[in-house]
Design an enzyme around this catalytic site. Structure first.
Site, PDB file in Angstrom:
ATOM      1  N   LYS A  60      -2.757  13.748 -18.060  1.00 41.70           N
ATOM      2  CA  LYS A  60      -2.866  14.990 -17.569  1.00 41.70           C
ATOM      3  C   LYS A  60      -1.840  15.969 -18.040  1.00 41.70           C
ATOM      4  CE  LYS A  60      -3.814  12.807 -12.696  1.00 41.70           C
ATOM      5  NZ  LYS A  60      -3.265  12.286 -11.624  1.00 41.70           N
TER       6      LYS A  60
ATOM      7  N   GLN B  78       1.872  12.642  -7.851  1.00 40.25           N
ATOM      8  CA  GLN B  78       1.260  11.594  -8.063  1.00 40.25           C
ATOM      9  C   GLN B  78       1.121  10.147  -7.195  1.00 40.25           C
ATOM     10  OE1 GLN B  78      -0.893  11.129 -10.924  1.00 40.25           O
ATOM     11  NE2 GLN B  78      -1.467   9.281  -9.961  1.00 40.25           N
TER      12      GLN B  78
ATOM     13  N   ASP C 144      -4.639  18.900  -5.951  1.00 44.34           N
ATOM     14  CA  ASP C 144      -5.363  17.456  -5.551  1.00 44.34           C
ATOM     15  C   ASP C 144      -6.235  17.753  -4.398  1.00 44.34           C
ATOM     16  OD1 ASP C 144      -5.110  15.405  -6.799  1.00 44.34           O
ATOM     17  OD2 ASP C 144      -3.595  14.534  -5.779  1.00 44.34           O
TER      18      ASP C 144
END
Length: 305
Positions: free
Chosen positions: A59, A103, A126
């Site tokens: 990412k 994460q 997200d």
């Protein structure tokens, strides 16, 4: 009426997620160049989970490649809830940061729910904050940030089926907040007739055989067999499962999806491989969400992907 493609010419088409992801990132590059924006993405990694380290690294590299302001915060596995919340609070007020991603999974002592809820919904790239989940459920996609994997799945489906999905029967196997529920909402808003299947569903093979669009997101290796697939269906395999591969040598493994690919490819009109299907789209849509958040913060038009 069967609306799924069924011609033999379309049989066995493998959907190239890397190529579609490249198209999305090209749009992002052009939008960044034209707008003069420098979208900021902060990724927070807690602990030393090897898979998470790989994902976070990928990412960060993609963000830098696209000209983003990319920041990674790596915290020890012993990080307390308050320490993590304090970092999120600081990122919420940092004008250089448009998107925040924590994460998952977190270490066992950290409950992900208050962590997700602490993120500013406008920076929740997200798409897991209750505000964004609620906006999606209400059909308010102009203000929601949509979870990355479902958003990428919808783009892949439309690359095959076209922009109008009205009337198609869609089956989503899996009801997670990350994939199952949001992709069902997206398909419902595209005027599909949507069924969500799960561990308590009865006669899953029969449900699958009615689906023009099948999304497998349950995390069980090759649970969907070839004879479950309606001829001509579009199959999107979200699963990533590592299984033993003794044919490669002692202790070796390989990745498979939730769909028995070799069996399904002869019946589906199009199918995503594992790897190389949905995975690249997830990272591409994370970048798209970060750009979207930056555009909204700057009060300029958001690109279409």
């Amino acid at each position: 009426m069967d609306r799924a493609p069924s011609s033999s010419a379309d049989a066995a088409r493998v959907i190239d997620g890397k190529a579609v992801a490249a198209e999305v990132t090209d749009v992002i590059k052009q939008a960044v160049a034209a707008s003069g924006l420098k979208p900021g993405l902060a990724v927070v990694l807690v602990g030393e989970d090897p898979a998470s380290q790989v994902y976070v690294g990928a990412k960060g590299r993609k963000a830098q490649e696209l000209g983003f302001h990319s920041v990674q915060h790596t915290l020890p596995a012993t990080t307390t809830k308050q320490e993590l919340l304090d970092l999120i609070a600081a990122l919420n007020t940092d004008d250089a940061i448009d998107g925040i991603l924590v994460q998952m999974p977190l270490p066992p002592h950290l409950d992900p729910v208050p962590v997700i809820e602490a993120i500013d919904p406008l920076k929740d790239v997200d798409g897991l904050h209750p505000v964004n989940a609620g906006r999606l459920a209400l059909g308010d996609r102009d203000r929601a940030l949509v979870s990355c994997t479902p958003a990428g799945c919808l783009i892949l489906i439309k690359r095959i089926a076209g922009s109008d999905l009205s009337g198609r029967d869609a089956l989503v196997i899996g009801r997670s907040n990350l994939v199952g529920k949001p992709i069902a909402q997206l398909l419902l808003q595209e005027n599909c007739t949507v069924t969500i299947a799960h561990s308590r569903s009865r006669d899953l093979p029969e449900l699958a055989r009615r689906a023009d669009i099948l999304i497998a997101a349950v995390g069980r290796p090759e649970i969907v067999r070839g004879d479950w697939i309606k001829p001509g269906a579009i199959v999107i395999d979200v699963g990533v499962n590592r299984i033993p591969a003794p044919e490669r040598g002692a202790g070796k493994t390989r990745l498979v999806g939730d769909v028995a690919f070799a069996e399904a490819i002869g019946r589906a009109s199009a199918i995503t491989p594992v790897p190389g299907g949905v995975g690249p789209m997830t990272i591409a849509m994370l970048m798209a969400n970060t750009l979207t958040a930056a555009c909204r913060a700057a009060g300029i038009a958001v690109p279409r992907f």
